[in-house]
Structure formats: structure tokens, C-alpha cells
Design a protein around this motif. Structure first.
Motif, short mmCIF file in Angstrom:
data_model
loop_
_atom_site.label_atom_id
_atom_site.label_comp_id
_atom_site.label_asym_id
_atom_site.label_seq_id
_atom_site.Cartn_x
_atom_site.Cartn_y
_atom_site.Cartn_z
N ARG A 177 4.16 12.49 0.66
CA ARG A 177 4.78 11.30 0.10
C ARG A 177 5.57 10.50 1.12
NH1 ARG A 177 7.13 13.53 -5.71
NH2 ARG A 177 5.13 13.48 -6.82
N LEU A 178 6.32 11.20 1.95
CA LEU A 178 7.17 10.51 2.94
C LEU A 178 6.68 10.72 4.36
CD1 LEU A 178 10.76 11.09 1.49
CD2 LEU A 178 9.07 9.33 0.95
N ASN A 179 5.46 11.19 4.52
CA ASN A 179 4.88 11.38 5.84
C ASN A 179 4.40 10.03 6.36
OD1 ASN A 179 3.47 12.05 8.12
ND2 ASN A 179 2.07 13.48 7.12
N PRO A 180 4.99 9.50 7.45
CA PRO A 180 4.56 8.19 7.96
C PRO A 180 3.08 8.15 8.33
CG PRO A 180 6.65 8.84 8.94
CD PRO A 180 6.13 10.05 8.21
N SER A 181 2.47 9.29 8.63
CA SER A 181 1.05 9.32 8.94
C SER A 181 0.18 9.14 7.70
CB SER A 181 0.67 10.64 9.64
OG SER A 181 1.24 10.70 10.93
N ASN A 182 0.80 9.14 6.54
CA ASN A 182 0.10 8.85 5.29
C ASN A 182 0.31 7.40 4.89
OD1 ASN A 182 -1.41 9.47 2.91
ND2 ASN A 182 0.49 9.66 1.75
N GLY A 183 0.63 6.56 5.85
CA GLY A 183 0.91 5.16 5.55
C GLY A 183 0.10 4.19 6.38
N LEU A 184 -0.14 3.02 5.79
CA LEU A 184 -0.77 1.89 6.46
C LEU A 184 0.09 0.66 6.20
CD1 LEU A 184 -4.40 2.52 5.15
CD2 LEU A 184 -3.69 2.82 7.53
N CYS A 185 0.33 -0.14 7.20
CA CYS A 185 1.07 -1.38 7.02
C CYS A 185 0.09 -2.49 6.68
CB CYS A 185 1.85 -1.74 8.29
SG CYS A 185 2.85 -3.23 8.12
N MET A 186 0.22 -3.05 5.48
CA MET A 186 -0.70 -4.09 5.02
C MET A 186 0.07 -5.24 4.39
SD MET A 186 -3.74 -1.97 3.13
CE MET A 186 -4.93 -0.95 4.04
N ASN A 187 -0.51 -6.43 4.44
CA ASN A 187 0.10 -7.49 3.66
C ASN A 187 -0.22 -7.27 2.18
OD1 ASN A 187 -2.37 -8.81 2.89
ND2 ASN A 187 -2.40 -9.95 4.80
N VAL A 188 0.42 -8.03 1.32
CA VAL A 188 0.38 -7.78 -0.11
C VAL A 188 -1.05 -7.77 -0.65
CG1 VAL A 188 1.11 -8.63 -2.36
CG2 VAL A 188 2.67 -8.78 -0.42
N MET A 189 -1.88 -8.72 -0.22
CA MET A 189 -3.23 -8.82 -0.75
C MET A 189 -4.07 -7.59 -0.40
SD MET A 189 -6.24 -11.63 -0.07
CE MET A 189 -6.54 -11.03 1.58
N PHE A 190 -4.03 -7.16 0.85
CA PHE A 190 -4.83 -6.00 1.26
C PHE A 190 -4.33 -4.72 0.60
CE2 PHE A 190 -5.82 -8.81 4.96
CZ PHE A 190 -7.18 -8.90 4.72
N HIS A 191 -3.01 -4.61 0.46
CA HIS A 191 -2.46 -3.43 -0.21
C HIS A 191 -2.97 -3.36 -1.65
CE1 HIS A 191 1.39 -0.91 -1.24
NE2 HIS A 191 0.27 -0.27 -1.52
N LYS A 192 -2.96 -4.48 -2.33
CA LYS A 192 -3.44 -4.51 -3.72
C LYS A 192 -4.92 -4.15 -3.78
CE LYS A 192 -2.33 -5.66 -8.03
NZ LYS A 192 -1.18 -5.08 -8.78
N PHE A 241 2.69 7.81 14.81
CA PHE A 241 2.23 8.29 13.51
C PHE A 241 0.85 7.72 13.14
CE2 PHE A 241 6.98 8.55 12.88
CZ PHE A 241 7.03 9.92 12.92
N LEU A 242 -0.15 8.13 13.92
CA LEU A 242 -1.52 7.72 13.65
C LEU A 242 -1.92 8.13 12.23
CD1 LEU A 242 -3.73 6.43 15.50
CD2 LEU A 242 -4.64 8.74 15.79
N PRO A 243 -2.65 7.27 11.49
CA PRO A 243 -3.06 7.62 10.12
C PRO A 243 -3.79 8.95 10.07
CG PRO A 243 -3.54 5.32 10.55
CD PRO A 243 -3.10 5.92 11.87
N ASP A 244 -3.38 9.80 9.14
CA ASP A 244 -3.95 11.13 9.02
C ASP A 244 -5.41 11.06 8.60
OD1 ASP A 244 -4.55 13.64 7.16
OD2 ASP A 244 -2.98 14.23 8.57
N LYS A 245 -6.30 11.67 9.40
CA LYS A 245 -7.74 11.56 9.12
C LYS A 245 -8.14 12.30 7.85
CE LYS A 245 -9.57 10.40 13.65
NZ LYS A 245 -10.73 10.56 14.56
#
Length: 260
Positions: A177-192, A241-245
Motif C-alpha cells: 500500500r505504501l511501497n513507492p515502487s507500487n506507484g506511478l505518477c500520472m495526470n488525472v486523465m491517465f490515472h482514471k 523506486f523503479l515500478p515493481d515488475k
């Protein structure tokens, strides 16, 4: 506390330093950065000492190593132990360290993070919701810092439009849940679009739009052309914190089932 002192760091101070490491952009940060100065005062160390310790923890981040950034190689014997505490249970580690930081300001936890408690039920429900809000606040800061506050697809740098997108959903993957490697930075449209299974990111970091998403822009040829041209491009990778594969692979399999 006297920040000019120079004894060995305590384990709690090292834990707080990891917390700060997560929340600031590593590459562009210096000891004169206002956030370094602010957190150094809270921890009770000089800005230079905190900055050095953050650089020490950078040597454990594989993504920095892949970018040719090794961090500082000489640190205390406790640093690997503390880093492993963070990696093994990010949610527990972060909540504990956020409490430590708040207590050192003589503020309650809610006040420290400027969270309103209006309309939150008292008792256990309130505690759960406050803990969740603090976790969400940390996760956003950590993910945006990792991507230097830029959308990994569009390059948008307006923080009002940027969100921290979970790869594995909050509700379904407690350990990450709080692992930064489980995150992607996206603008609102792509996140949705990502949350609605209209797009995916493959385990090798390729963008994958659904036909349904592309076809929805039939009346806007320029916007549709953007999606066609960027389909299967590689996302902009974070500086730490590369995205976890494994998380990406699990989520991409879910996406493919929806498309079929």
C-alpha cells in the motif's frame, strides 16, 4: 536537541531519515533544500548531516544504481537493518516514522499533517481513517518525488493535475500500500483510465492503451493521434523506486482479461 552534535545516529533517527529519503527528489536535492532544513530541525540533526544520511540510504535503491548513482558507500552498520525494516513492511514502517516526526514537533498527528477531523466518527473508525489519510499523503509525496513531479506518460509537471497511482490496488495488496515502487505518477486523465482498465503498463514499462480508449477519441483526430503514436512507448522511469515488475505483471494480466 542540539543539531550540531555528532554522536552516532539512533535507530529512530535513521528510520526518520528513510522517511525523508522517500519524500524528496533525490537527484535535485541539496543540503540547502528547504525540506532538508525543515526535517533536519525536526530530527535534531544539521541539514548537512541529514543530507549525507539520505545519500547513504541511496546506495540501497537499485534504481539509482541502474542510473549510475551509487549514493554514499560508507554508512553505519545499522543502515542496512533499517532499510530492510522499511522494505519488509512499508505500511508499518511509514506510519511509525510519521508518528515520530509529528511527536517531535509537539503537535498531534492530525495537526502535523494538516488533516481535518471534521465529520470523522470518533473511536476506532476515526483512528483507521486518520491512519489511511496519513498513508495516502505519504504515498503521494513519495511517488511524485520519485518521478520528479512529472507524469510518466505525458510529462505534465503541474502538480495540481498529478496523482499517485497504485499499480496493485490499495484494497487488494496490503503489503504494498505504501511501497513507492507500487506507484506511478500520472495526470488525472491517465490515472482514471488506468483504474478503469482502459490502459495498462506492461512489466517492461510499455504503455498499452485499449482499443476502446483510442476509439473514444474518434471525433478529435489530434488527440486520437497522440494515443496512437504513444501506444507501446516506454514510460518515463522514476529516478528512484523503479515500478515493481511483479505488481505490473499482476495488474497487466487483469487488464488483458478485461480486454478479452
Amino acid at each position: 536537541m542540539n543539531p550540531s552534535r555528532n554522536p552516532n545516529w539512533s535507530i529512530d533517527e535513521l528510520k526518520m531519515a528513510v522517511n525523508v529519503y522517500c519524500k524528496i527528489p533525490f537527484i535535485h536535492t541539496r543540503k540547502t533544500d528547504p525540506e532538508i532544513i525543515r526535517y533536519a530541525k525536526i530530527i535534531g540533526r544539521s541539514p548537512g548531516a541529514l543530507y549525507t544520511k539520505i545519500c547513504n540510504f541511496g546506495r540501497f535503491d537499485n534504481n539509482l544504481q541502474n542510473l549510475g548513482i551509487k549514493g554514499l558507500t560508507h554508512g553505519s552498520n545499522l543502515e542496512p537493518e533499517v532499510w530492510n525494516m522499511f522494505i519488509s513492511d512499508p505500511e508499518k514502517f511509514i506510519y511509525e516514522t510519521e508518528i515520530m516526526l509529528a511527536e517531535r514537533t509537539n503537535e498531534d498527528l492530525v495537526g502535523f499533517f494538516n488533516h481535518s477531523t471534521n465529520n470523522i466518527p470518533q473511536g476506532e473508525t476515526k483512528d483507521v481513517l486518520v491512519k489511511q489519510r496519513i498513508g495516502e499523503n505519504f504515498f503521494r509525496k513519495a511517488v511524485l518525488a520519485s518521478y520528479n513531479s512529472k507524469c510518466c506518460i505525458s510529462g505534465c509537471s503541474n502538480t495540481n493535475l498529478l496523482e499517485a497511482c497504485h499499480i496493485s490496488e490499495w484494497a487488494n495488496d496490503k503489503i504494498n500500500r505504501l511501497n513507492p515502487s507500487n506507484g506511478l505518477c500520472m495526470n488525472v486523465m491517465f490515472h482514471k483510465a488506468y483504474d478503469k482498465m482502459l490502459m495498462s503498463i506492461t512489466p517492461d514499462y510499455k504503455i498499452c492503451y485499449s482499443e476502446k480508449l483510442i476509439e473514444s477519441f474518434n471525433e478529435n483526430s489530434q488527440l486520437q493521434a497522440f494515443f496512437v503514436e504513444t501506444n507501446y512507448n516506454t514510460i518515463t522511469l522514476p529516478s528512484k523506486f523503479l515500478p515493481d515488475k511483479d505488481c505490473l505483471a499482476y495488474r497487466h494480466e487483469q487488464y488483458k482479461k478485461v480486454q478479452n
